[in-house]
Each structure stands twice: as C-alpha cells, then as structure tokens.
Design an enzyme around this catalytic site. Structure first.
Site, PDB file in Angstrom:
ATOM      1  N   SER A 194      -6.259   3.336   4.193  1.00 22.47           N
ATOM      2  CA  SER A 194      -5.579   2.593   3.133  1.00 22.47           C
ATOM      3  C   SER A 194      -6.577   1.837   2.268  1.00 22.47           C
ATOM      4  O   SER A 194      -6.337   0.712   1.840  1.00 22.47           O
ATOM      5  CB  SER A 194      -4.557   1.610   3.722  1.00 22.47           C
TER       6      SER A 194
ATOM      7  N   SER B 131       0.792  -1.235   0.000  1.00 26.37           N
ATOM      8  CA  SER B 131       0.000   0.000   0.000  1.00 26.37           C
ATOM      9  C   SER B 131       0.820   1.279   0.000  1.00 26.37           C
ATOM     10  O   SER B 131       0.253   2.368  -0.152  1.00 26.37           O
ATOM     11  CB  SER B 131      -0.945   0.012   1.212  1.00 26.37           C
TER      12      SER B 131
ATOM     13  N   LYS C  22       0.190   3.719  -2.755  1.00 25.87           N
ATOM     14  CA  LYS C  22      -0.890   4.707  -2.728  1.00 25.87           C
ATOM     15  C   LYS C  22      -0.382   6.130  -2.544  1.00 25.87           C
ATOM     16  O   LYS C  22      -1.109   7.090  -2.807  1.00 25.87           O
ATOM     17  CB  LYS C  22      -1.888   4.359  -1.615  1.00 25.87           C
TER      18      LYS C  22
END
Length: 446
Positions: free
Chosen positions: A139, A79, A82
């Site tokens: 997230s 993640s 991101k």
C-alpha cells in the site's frame, strides 16, 4: 495504510517480528448493481449486527447484490482508492502504453509522501512491476504516486483519468482528488490539488471497482495474495501483507483468527478520517464474493474490520446458493421460434446458448416472469445453421433476496438447420402467399 510513520512500539496482539516494520500497508458496472437501492430492498436486508458505517456484499460473477447498508454514502476510502490506480496500470500494460519492465525514476512528489511507503528517494529507479507490487502489497503511497506520474505526466493529470474511468464504470458516488486516499492536508504541500474537497467513495462503488478488476484482470490476485514483500535486496526485513484475512495466514498465530477460507485480495485502507476500511474477496466452492466495510471503529491493530468482513462472507456463503434459472439449450416460453426468409422452412426453433445462474437464498424458488428476444435480423435470412447465434433474449425475474425485479440476458441459438430454398420452391411459395392474401382480401369485403 495511510498513516504517518512512527517508531516501533510493542503491540500486545501482534508479534514483534510482524510489527517492527517502518511501513504499514494494505492490499488491494455492472448495471445489475449500479444506482441506489429501493426502500423495499433496504428493508429486506437482515440485521447482521455490523459495526461499520457502510457495508456491501455482492456476487463477483454476476454483480448481484446480496447485502447493503448505507451503500451509496460518500465516505473517505483511504488506501482503497489505490484500486483505481491498480486498474489503470493494468489497463495501460494491456494496451501496450507501458511495459512491466519499464524503468521509472522517482520524482519529488513521490519522495515526499508520508504514511505507508517503501521510502523511495528522489532519483531512485525501479521497474513498473516493482512499484506496482509495492503499491498492491505494501500500500505504498510513494510507489502509487510515482506510477501515476509515469502514466499521466503528473498526479493531478492522472487523477482526471481516475475520475473519468470511475464514471465509465458506473461509480456514481466517487470522486478522487489524489491517487493515495490520503487527506489533502497530508499530501506534500507543493502537490496538493487546488480544487478543494477530499477523495470520496461509496461502498457500492468500491465493490464495483473490485468487480471490474476481478472480471477484467483476474491475474491481479496473484499479486494481492502475496503474503509479504521485500522491496529491495538490501532491505533487512520483509513487510507482511496488511490483509490479515488472507487464507495463507491460517498458520500464523497472530493472524490465525482473522484468516478466512478463500480470501486472496483485495485492498485495505486506514486514515484517522476514514477509519478502518476493507474491500475483500473470497472464493469458496466455485463461488466468489466481494465484501466491503467502511469506517469500522477500533484500533488499527485490533483487526475489527476483518471480523466485520467475515460476518458478510459468512452471511453470503451460508445463506445463498447458485441457482440456474435458465438452462442452456432450452426454449423460452413465447419465443420458441424465429421467422426465416427464403428458407426451406419459414421458421427455425431457437434455444438458449448458455445457462443463466444467479445467487438466491437457499431453498428459495425463482420464476421467470417474462421473456423477450431481440433477433439479429427479422426475419433471419436463410441459410441458418444449427448453433448459429440468432439473437439475445432478456428474461425478467424477481430477486428473492431483495424483492426487486431483475433482468438477465442470454444468447439464443438456432436449434436446427434451415437451408436456403430453391427458386422453384420460392416461386410456388410466392404464388401461395399471393392467393392467400387475395382470399383474405375478398373475405374482408364481406
């Protein structure tokens, strides 16, 4: 975090009220740190006994490298990918392409996402800001994909923007195949990329991206430090920020040992392939550091990645200090003056326009080895006013932490007024130059 959703199970290290959530989630070039480190620099790094496949530590103000380990290895970031979507969304708002209160309708791709998510349903409507906070704090894979489609038309079109931006920022060992950092096999089948490969990023590149976020959009920290998120009013519970290092966690018993002074971001990451990853930032006594750890072993819930990150922060804050190697309003050796044309004086004294400050090991000495200047014009046309920027100087020095030759730039400003000379002064000056040149020519004959 990127992981399949599983029912709640009692975990010994975290209280039930913090782990009974259905979503696991996380937080969120400069030329000084772009490129591979030399073998000499690598060998000079101390052994911090880090339990991570790759690690990186930099000063957030200058981009100066303080520590690196396998910093250019291409690894799955989970993640942490991101952060690029966060960067591009902020840029789009800044440029007026979208607004925070624009309403976005959830599509099929977002609704089909797995892992960390806020469980968007197809057709559900939320503002850009709501989805952005869900992406940064929770997230949320579904919120991330929906923002990408809103900006790019499709996730894959937006991924092209991500890769183009990575190149522009000097992220040489990064390639995105999706916006979430999920393994391709975990993406919705109808929306998987056809080109093959997986999302990869190096620890240096992750720090580079974090550096640009902090430099260009420091307001992001107001989102990344949010301790918990209640996405919908009807939601019965709030989900805590997956960044257990947040300073605000110091009074929460189960997170207290991970909370670190000054931590207010940025982004965690986890998949079975990537292991445990974290890009964190901490501000202490006016110094902000960025730390990255990738593929830290251990369970998702044991917090090992935060303990490893703390080792990096401890090393940086305990062993380095800011040193001003060039003070403002001082001349640089060898370039004390610049020529002036058609002025009452033929030159003007110049001094530095600001300090040049670096991070250096405590007690070390940093010496300038060379100074050069690029004047705005050569010679400078009169009149010149005191305080005018007249050029840019480059200073070279040896980084005491790595032994590498480094450069820094500083504005040079006029330290006095030089008014334009009158026509009579210019006339007699011209005569003087004529006879001086003539005399030199005659001497040259003999």
């Amino acid at each position: 975090m990127n992981r399949p959703h599983t029912p709640y199970r009692r975990l010994p290290s975290i209280s039930k009220r913090f782990v009974s959530m259905s979503v696991l989630f996380g937080m969120l070039s400069m030329m000084l740190f772009a490129g591979s480190a030399s073998a000499a620099a690598a060998s000079s790094m101390p052994d911090l006994q880090l339990n991570a496949q790759a690690a990186f530590l930099m000063d957030a103000e200058t981009g100066q490298v303080l520590y690196e380990h396998n910093a250019d290895d291409k690894l799955p970031p989970a993640s942490m990918a991101k952060m690029m979507t966060e960067y591009l969304v902020e840029k789009a708002v800044e440029q007026g392409k979208i607004k925070w209160d624009d309403v976005v309708t959830t599509g099929e791709n977002a609704a089909a996402q797995v892992g960390s998510r806020v469980f968007l349903a197809k057709g559900e409507k939320h503002t850009v800001k709501e989805l952005y906070v869900a992406m940064a704090v929770a997230s949320a894979n579904d919120a991330t994909v929906q923002l990408a489609e809103f900006l790019g038309g499709s996730e894959q079109a937006f991924v092209e923007q991500m890769n183009e931006t990575a190149q522009q920022l000097g992220m040489k060992n990064t390639h995105f195949v999706n916006t979430t950092g999920l393994d391709v096999a975990d993406m919705p089948k109808n929306f998987r990329p056809s080109g093959g490969g997986e999302t990869m990023m190096s620890a240096r590149d992750s720090a580079t991206l974090a550096y640009h976020i902090l430099k260009e959009m420091p307001q992001f920290l107001e989102v990344s430090k949010i301790p918990s998120l209640k996405f919908r009013e009807r939601d019965k519970t709030s989900t805590p920020n997956w960044n257990w290092m947040l300073e605000s966690n110091k009074n929460i018993p189960n997170f207290r040992k991970f909370a670190y002074p000054g931590v207010d971001g940025l982004k965690t990451g986890h998949t079975p392939t990537a292991g445990n990853c974290f890009t964190g930032t901490s501000l202490r006594n006016g110094t902000r550091l960025i730390a990255v750890v990738m593929n830290v072993p251990g369970g998702l819930y044991d917090g090992t990645r935060f303990l490893e990150t703390a080792k990096l922060f401890d090393y940086g804050f305990n062993n380095f200090e800011k040193k001003t190697i060039v003070e403002a309003k001082t001349p640089l050796k060898g370039i004390e003056t610049l020529k002036v044309s058609k002025g009452k004086h033929s030159s003007v004294p110049v001094v530095t326009g600001q300090d040049v400050t670096i991070m250096a090991p405590k007690g070390s000495t940093v010496n300038i080895t060379e100074s050069t200047i690029k004047a705005n014009q050569d010679p400078l046309p009169a009149p010149v006013k005191q305080g005018d920027k007249v050029g840019t100087a480059t200073v070279k020095y040896t980084d005491p932490a790595t032994g590498k030759e480094m450069t820094a730039t500083v504005d040079m400003v006029a330290n006095d007024d030089v008014n334009k000379a009158g026509w009579l002064s210019l006339f007699f000056r011209g005569i003087g130059h004529f006879f001086s040149s003539l005399f030199k020519g005659i001497v040259g004959l003999f």
